[in-house]
Design a protein around this motif. Structure first.
Motif, PDB file in Angstrom:
ATOM      1  N   GLY A 108      33.535  28.891  28.709  1.00  0.00           N
ATOM      2  CA  GLY A 108      33.297  27.449  28.741  1.00  0.00           C
ATOM      3  C   GLY A 108      32.452  27.011  27.564  1.00  0.00           C
ATOM      4  O   GLY A 108      31.679  27.791  27.006  1.00  0.00           O
ATOM      5  N   ARG A 109      32.592  25.747  27.201  1.00  0.00           N
ATOM      6  CA  ARG A 109      31.859  25.214  26.054  1.00  0.00           C
ATOM      7  C   ARG A 109      30.357  25.219  26.308  1.00  0.00           C
ATOM      8  O   ARG A 109      29.905  25.145  27.459  1.00  0.00           O
ATOM      9  CB  ARG A 109      32.304  23.780  25.751  1.00  0.00           C
ATOM     10  CG  ARG A 109      33.605  23.695  24.970  1.00  0.00           C
ATOM     11  CD  ARG A 109      33.773  22.308  24.377  1.00  0.00           C
ATOM     12  NE  ARG A 109      34.939  22.236  23.514  1.00  0.00           N
ATOM     13  CZ  ARG A 109      34.947  22.568  22.245  1.00  0.00           C
ATOM     14  NH1 ARG A 109      33.848  23.024  21.666  1.00  0.00           N
ATOM     15  NH2 ARG A 109      36.051  22.460  21.526  1.00  0.00           N
ATOM     16  N   ASN A 110      29.589  25.279  25.199  1.00  0.00           N
ATOM     17  CA  ASN A 110      28.144  25.121  25.310  1.00  0.00           C
ATOM     18  C   ASN A 110      27.834  23.780  25.954  1.00  0.00           C
ATOM     19  O   ASN A 110      28.456  22.765  25.635  1.00  0.00           O
ATOM     20  CB  ASN A 110      27.490  25.175  23.920  1.00  0.00           C
ATOM     21  CG  ASN A 110      27.347  26.589  23.412  1.00  0.00           C
ATOM     22  OD1 ASN A 110      27.702  27.546  24.098  1.00  0.00           O
ATOM     23  ND2 ASN A 110      26.835  26.735  22.203  1.00  0.00           N
ATOM     24  N   GLY A 111      26.858  23.782  26.863  1.00  0.00           N
ATOM     25  CA  GLY A 111      26.491  22.561  27.558  1.00  0.00           C
ATOM     26  C   GLY A 111      27.182  22.393  28.895  1.00  0.00           C
ATOM     27  O   GLY A 111      26.832  21.496  29.669  1.00  0.00           O
ATOM     28  N   ASN A 112      28.150  23.256  29.197  1.00  0.00           N
ATOM     29  CA  ASN A 112      28.860  23.150  30.478  1.00  0.00           C
ATOM     30  C   ASN A 112      28.124  23.830  31.625  1.00  0.00           C
ATOM     31  O   ASN A 112      28.475  23.624  32.787  1.00  0.00           O
ATOM     32  CB  ASN A 112      30.269  23.748  30.367  1.00  0.00           C
ATOM     33  CG  ASN A 112      31.240  22.796  29.702  1.00  0.00           C
ATOM     34  OD1 ASN A 112      30.855  21.734  29.248  1.00  0.00           O
ATOM     35  ND2 ASN A 112      32.495  23.178  29.630  1.00  0.00           N
ATOM     36  N   GLY A 113      27.121  24.677  31.304  1.00  0.00           N
ATOM     37  CA  GLY A 113      26.319  25.268  32.383  1.00  0.00           C
ATOM     38  C   GLY A 113      26.362  26.777  32.482  1.00  0.00           C
ATOM     39  O   GLY A 113      25.912  27.349  33.475  1.00  0.00           O
ATOM     40  N   LYS A 114      26.891  27.476  31.446  1.00  0.00           N
ATOM     41  CA  LYS A 114      26.961  28.944  31.528  1.00  0.00           C
ATOM     42  C   LYS A 114      25.561  29.558  31.651  1.00  0.00           C
ATOM     43  O   LYS A 114      25.325  30.429  32.497  1.00  0.00           O
ATOM     44  CB  LYS A 114      27.661  29.510  30.283  1.00  0.00           C
ATOM     45  CG  LYS A 114      29.086  29.056  30.081  1.00  0.00           C
ATOM     46  CD  LYS A 114      29.790  29.842  28.995  1.00  0.00           C
ATOM     47  CE  LYS A 114      29.122  29.698  27.644  1.00  0.00           C
ATOM     48  NZ  LYS A 114      29.251  28.326  27.089  1.00  0.00           N
ATOM     49  N   THR A 115      24.624  29.103  30.812  1.00  0.00           N
ATOM     50  CA  THR A 115      23.264  29.648  30.862  1.00  0.00           C
ATOM     51  C   THR A 115      22.579  29.265  32.166  1.00  0.00           C
ATOM     52  O   THR A 115      21.814  30.055  32.725  1.00  0.00           O
ATOM     53  CB  THR A 115      22.455  29.155  29.650  1.00  0.00           C
ATOM     54  OG1 THR A 115      23.054  29.682  28.451  1.00  0.00           O
ATOM     55  CG2 THR A 115      21.011  29.614  29.727  1.00  0.00           C
TER      56      THR A 115
END
Length: 613
Positions: free
Chosen positions: A342-349
């Protein structure tokens, strides 16, 4: 032709490049590779004139425009969109001059040049580049000062790509990108029409974009045709030849030494012995590839735990009282390998921090084994290492109560043996610091590793060693990485974090790459078909499609009318004389209007395609 002639560069008393030579033909797509510290960035700095060599030179074609990202990220009140447009200095200068120019002949020349450089399509091109690098329309209009350092560097990259230099120089351009933006960049570079020189540790990017590899080792440059896999194969063959040559030389040296020892004292053979002694003295040792401690990754295996390690049941997670992700249903078992996409900012971290128990669930339930140990790696840990301390200092503090032997053993697993354990962190490379951070988080033999972009400071060889270590590790792994080669070789499950939740992605990494590039659609969990739309939904979609078609038809008529008006003005400009300035301004207004309508037509077309799907 770019020619590197006997280049020597010394930094801090160390020789980084030592008589290095190479030639890069016009239009080449060259990838610079080598171990950390081999001199890749040093070579790039000499190329752009930021660093003067101690000897030798680099010859670049006269008048060639070099493009390179400065160390300082752009900042201030300017927006990413404004920053990208301003990167085309000629366009900006011509437009400013045209605003105040009263000389009709000069004004005609200005508009001719603006047409030649596609000045009026520039806003659309700038928007496409920013969109590809992850900036949506709202982000493109925000001041740069509101962005993090990583996003500012993305804006700098967008500006560089937009400026389209004759020689495009990129130093690890994917370090601040997620997988989706990296894929877009790769596609962009494939069709870049001028010379490209790129330093990268991304195996797939090097395979898919470059046609020549410049390998830096021992201060020298060796050219290999092809991509990274071609280079690796040729290097292995060369290494085998070197090893065979070194073995042959060792045997020859032994024979010569034996002859000298047996015959030096005899008068009849003394001259022959002296001749062979001179041959020995002149023999240069053949360098073989040495074992490299910086390739050492050895994760300690955890104790056994019964599955599952973690389960999420309709969980939500976020910051404060605001959820970022909802409806999370996930189970992690021992020895599983899960990659979060998923793109950065989508909530992976955010999801990773929930799994690491750094964030509590805001809703639903999260159950974890009480005995489970988690090792969580982030780039912040690398950046926060105390620069004045040594790896031994860091590990001794982390393993309080453990014996000195146990501390040294854990450091040794990651290549910090002997004097390497007592070097100051300030003197370690980025890759060495990343290895130290990995050594620290695995000191207690965790049952689960959560790795958030672990490869940013690692070269290609070190990344390969990390892949092998992860595959040998017996615990669970949660991986966030823009290195698709690592994801493909490590992960056995893919989880897509998007639209405020996280779901199993039923396809392969190849399927996901196709999806990101618009070649297919995401597969539903378990491969199920999408739910059938209700009659009301179908009616609404038909009505929206009808409106989109009507809008597109109107826009096509307006575009056709404007194109005819512009063509007519172009003919009048050829013989306009004193009226060229007035006609040029009118043409510029019509061209801007046409660009806006074309953008609206494209938006309506995309909306229509989405509804049809």
């Amino acid at each position: 032709m770019i020619t590197i002639n006997d280049l020597t560069v010394r930094l801090g008393g160390n020789t980084i490049l030592d008589g290095a030579s190479a030639s890069i033909p016009p239009g080449a797509r060259a990838g610079i590779v080598g171990r950390n510290g081999a001199g890749k960035s040093t070579l790039m700095k000499v190329l752009i004139g930021e660093l003067d060599p101690d000897a030798g030179s680099i010859n670049v074609p006269r008048r060639a425009r070099l493009g390179y990202i400065a160390q300082e990220a752009p900042d201030g009140a300017a927006t990413p969109f404004d920053t990208v447009l301003a990167a085309d200095v000629e366009r900006t200068t011509l437009l400013e001059e045209a605003e105040t120019c009263e000389d009709s002949d000069r004004l005609g020349d200005l508009y001719d040049r603006l047409l030649a450089i596609d000045a009026y399509t520039a806003p659309a091109r700038a928007g496409r580049i920013l969109q590809g690098l992850g900036f949506d329309e709202d982000m493109q209009a925000q001041p740069l000062s509101s962005f993090s350092g990583g996003w500012k560097m993305r804006a700098a990259l967008a500006a560089l790509l937009f400026s389209a230099p004759d020689i495009l120089l990129l130093d690890e351009p994917s370090n601040h990108l997620d997988l989706e933006a990296t894929l877009w960049l790769e596609n962009f570079l494939k069709s870049y029409p001028a010379t490209l020189i790129i330093i990268s540790h991304e195996r797939d990017l090097l395979n898919n974009v470059v046609d020549t590899i410049l390998h830096l080792q021992g201060g020298k440059i060796t050219l290999y045709p092809g991509g990274y896999d071609d280079f690796e194969r040729q290097r292995a063959e060369r290494s085998a030849h070197l090893a065979a040559a070194a073995a042959s030389q060792d045997a020859q040296r032994a024979r010569l030494q034996d002859y000298v020892a047996r015959n030096s004292a005899r008068a009849s053979t003394a001259k022959q012995a002296q001749s062979r002694a001179k041959m020995l003295a002149k023999m240069q040792p053949i360098a073989e590839l040495a074992d490299d401690p910086s390739l050492s990754f050895d994760f300690p295996d955890p104790s056994e735990l019964r599955p599952p390690l973690i389960t999420l049941d309709l969980a939500a997670v976020g910051y404060g009282e605001t959820p970022v992700l909802r409806r999370l249903n996930l189970r992690i078992d021992p020895a599983e390998r899960v990659a979060l996409l998923g793109r950065n900012g989508n909530g992976k971290t955010t999801l990773a921090r929930l799994l690491a128990a750094q964030l509590p669930p805001l809703e639903g339930a999260m159950n974890a084994s009480g005995k489970m140990q988690v090792g969580y790696f982030t780039q912040y840990q690398v950046e926060e290492l105390a620069s004045d301390d040594t790896p031994l200092d860091h590990m001794t503090r982390a393993m309080t109560g453990k014996t000195a032997g146990a501390v040294r053993a854990q450091l040794g697993r990651f290549g910090f043996s002997g004097h390497r354990a007592t070097q100051q962190v300030a003197k370690l490379s980025g890759g060495e610091r990343a290895r130290l951070a990995l050594a620290l988080i695995t000191r207690d033999a965790p049952h689960m590793l959560i790795l958030d972009e672990p490869t940013n400071h690692l070269d290609v060889d070190a990344r390969e060693a990390l892949v092998q270590a992860l595959n040998a590790y017996e615990g669970a792994v949660i991986l966030i990485s823009h290195d698709r080669h690592m994801v493909e070789l490590t992960a056995d499950r893919l989880v897509l974090v998007d639209n405020g939740t996280a779901q199993e992605y039923a396809g392969s990494m190849t399927d996901y790459i196709d999806f990101v590039l618009g070649r297919n659609q995401p597969k539903a969990e378990g491969g199920a078909k999408p739910a059938k739309k209700s009659k009301a939904d179908q009616a609404r979609i038909r009505e929206q499609a009808k409106e989109a078609k009507q809008q597109m038809a109107e826009q096509e008529k307006r575009m056709d009318r404007l194109q005819k008006q512009i063509a007519s003005l172009d003919e009048r400009l050829l013989t306009a004389g004193a009226k060229a300035g007035e006609l040029g301004k009118e043409r510029a207004t019509l061209a801007r209007e046409l660009a806006d309508i074309e953008a609206g037509w494209l938006e309506a077309s995309e909306r229509l395609e989405t509804q049809a799907a």
